[in-house]
Design a protein around this motif. Sequence first.
Motif, PDB file in Angstrom:
ATOM      1  N   MET A  35      99.679  48.835  67.122  1.00  0.00           N
ATOM      2  CA  MET A  35     100.555  47.734  67.512  1.00  0.00           C
ATOM      3  C   MET A  35     101.848  47.857  66.717  1.00  0.00           C
ATOM      4  N   ARG A  36     102.915  47.319  67.281  1.00  0.00           N
ATOM      5  CA  ARG A  36     104.227  47.544  66.678  1.00  0.00           C
ATOM      6  C   ARG A  36     104.565  46.596  65.540  1.00  0.00           C
ATOM      7  N   LEU A  37     104.587  45.309  65.780  1.00  0.00           N
ATOM      8  CA  LEU A  37     105.016  44.364  64.757  1.00  0.00           C
ATOM      9  C   LEU A  37     103.864  43.588  64.135  1.00  0.00           C
ATOM     10  N   THR A  38     102.899  43.225  64.970  1.00  0.00           N
ATOM     11  CA  THR A  38     101.760  42.455  64.508  1.00  0.00           C
ATOM     12  C   THR A  38     100.592  42.665  65.462  1.00  0.00           C
ATOM     13  N   ASP A  39      99.400  42.442  64.976  1.00  0.00           N
ATOM     14  CA  ASP A  39      98.233  42.485  65.853  1.00  0.00           C
ATOM     15  C   ASP A  39      97.727  41.071  66.136  1.00  0.00           C
ATOM     16  N   ILE A  40      98.391  40.075  65.584  1.00  0.00           N
ATOM     17  CA  ILE A  40      97.989  38.686  65.815  1.00  0.00           C
ATOM     18  C   ILE A  40      98.341  38.312  67.251  1.00  0.00           C
ATOM     19  N   ASP A  41      97.394  37.662  67.929  1.00  0.00           N
ATOM     20  CA  ASP A  41      97.612  37.239  69.306  1.00  0.00           C
ATOM     21  C   ASP A  41      97.080  35.821  69.506  1.00  0.00           C
ATOM     22  N   LEU A  42      97.139  35.351  70.736  1.00  0.00           N
ATOM     23  CA  LEU A  42      96.703  33.984  71.024  1.00  0.00           C
ATOM     24  C   LEU A  42      95.223  33.762  70.730  1.00  0.00           C
ATOM     25  N   ARG A  43      94.422  34.811  70.785  1.00  0.00           N
ATOM     26  CA  ARG A  43      92.997  34.678  70.481  1.00  0.00           C
ATOM     27  C   ARG A  43      92.795  34.182  69.054  1.00  0.00           C
ATOM     28  N   ASP A  44      93.718  34.526  68.163  1.00  0.00           N
ATOM     29  CA  ASP A  44      93.578  34.132  66.758  1.00  0.00           C
ATOM     30  C   ASP A  44      93.683  32.628  66.536  1.00  0.00           C
ATOM     31  N   ILE A  45      94.315  31.905  67.454  1.00  0.00           N
ATOM     32  CA  ILE A  45      94.425  30.455  67.266  1.00  0.00           C
ATOM     33  C   ILE A  45      93.390  29.671  68.072  1.00  0.00           C
ATOM     34  N   GLU A  46      92.578  30.367  68.840  1.00  0.00           N
ATOM     35  CA  GLU A  46      91.512  29.700  69.589  1.00  0.00           C
ATOM     36  C   GLU A  46      90.465  29.163  68.612  1.00  0.00           C
ATOM     37  N   PRO A  47      90.066  27.906  68.765  1.00  0.00           N
ATOM     38  CA  PRO A  47      89.062  27.341  67.847  1.00  0.00           C
ATOM     39  C   PRO A  47      87.723  28.085  67.870  1.00  0.00           C
ATOM     40  N   SER A  48      87.396  28.740  68.963  1.00  0.00           N
ATOM     41  CA  SER A  48      86.110  29.434  69.060  1.00  0.00           C
ATOM     42  C   SER A  48      86.112  30.807  68.384  1.00  0.00           C
ATOM     43  N   THR A  49      87.275  31.301  67.993  1.00  0.00           N
ATOM     44  CA  THR A  49      87.359  32.607  67.348  1.00  0.00           C
ATOM     45  C   THR A  49      86.881  32.513  65.907  1.00  0.00           C
ATOM     46  N   ILE A  50      86.016  33.434  65.536  1.00  0.00           N
ATOM     47  CA  ILE A  50      85.485  33.500  64.174  1.00  0.00           C
ATOM     48  C   ILE A  50      86.104  34.708  63.491  1.00  0.00           C
ATOM     49  N   HIS A  51      86.859  34.453  62.431  1.00  0.00           N
ATOM     50  CA  HIS A  51      87.463  35.517  61.629  1.00  0.00           C
ATOM     51  C   HIS A  51      86.532  35.800  60.455  1.00  0.00           C
ATOM     52  N   VAL A  52      86.298  37.069  60.211  1.00  0.00           N
ATOM     53  CA  VAL A  52      85.339  37.478  59.184  1.00  0.00           C
ATOM     54  C   VAL A  52      86.050  38.365  58.175  1.00  0.00           C
ATOM     55  N   LEU A  53      85.692  38.202  56.920  1.00  0.00           N
ATOM     56  CA  LEU A  53      86.281  38.993  55.843  1.00  0.00           C
ATOM     57  C   LEU A  53      85.151  39.590  55.010  1.00  0.00           C
ATOM     58  N   ALA A  54      85.359  40.815  54.542  1.00  0.00           N
ATOM     59  CA  ALA A  54      84.375  41.490  53.690  1.00  0.00           C
ATOM     60  C   ALA A  54      85.045  41.948  52.409  1.00  0.00           C
ATOM     61  N   ALA A  55      84.266  41.932  51.338  1.00  0.00           N
ATOM     62  CA  ALA A  55      84.747  42.420  50.046  1.00  0.00           C
ATOM     63  C   ALA A  55      83.652  43.257  49.399  1.00  0.00           C
ATOM     64  N   ARG A  56      84.078  44.200  48.629  1.00  0.00           N
ATOM     65  CA  ARG A  56      83.159  44.954  47.766  1.00  0.00           C
ATOM     66  C   ARG A  56      83.478  44.492  46.358  1.00  0.00           C
ATOM     67  N   GLY A  57      82.523  43.781  45.758  1.00  0.00           N
ATOM     68  CA  GLY A  57      82.822  43.089  44.505  1.00  0.00           C
ATOM     69  C   GLY A  57      83.845  42.015  44.813  1.00  0.00           C
TER      70      GLY A  57
END
Length: 177
Positions: A35-57
């Motif tokens: 993607m050119r400028l951003t990969d954020i789209d309208l799906r990111d603001i949908e209440p049903s979208t679950i964003h997940v984050l992972a960490a090592r330590g």
Amino acid sequence: MNPSADIGIWRAAGPDLTVHYSIRHQVFVLEQRVMRLTDIDLRDIEPSTIHVLAARGAQAAGTVRVYPLENGLWQGDRLAVLPSHRSSLIGAELVRFAVATAAANGGGWMRAQIQLPNVRFFERLGWVRSGDPEPYCGFDHQPMLFDLAQALAPQHLGRPHQVLLEAPLEMPGLRAG
């Protein structure tokens, strides 16, 4: 020792969303140039979208997002693992968390568009091809499906007390920030 014992995975909210979006930006915009400028789209603001984050330590390492479509079908996408964590189990654990989340929320199947070099990785995790490769974001991707009845409950830590993000990628000819 369990190699995934120090991996934490959780639903990102609040300040963690900044880290989530930063990892996606580093992978999809700066590194892969999918993607050119951003990969954020309208799906990111949908209440049903679950964003997940992972960490090592305490080190933020990867992301994925999942969301329901219709009739028990879920979509998994934006799986991104920082280059310094690609030889770890972060990617596999993110996929397992995504399918377990969809299954726990009543899903029957999950679909995803997989970059061709990653198809074998997903097959090893129980995903199956669904049709022929097709263009997605300018690159061929393999449609794949996962039967959520096969999803296992996640077996890893949640959010660490502190989450650190390594410096953004510096690509030749590009300046981050």
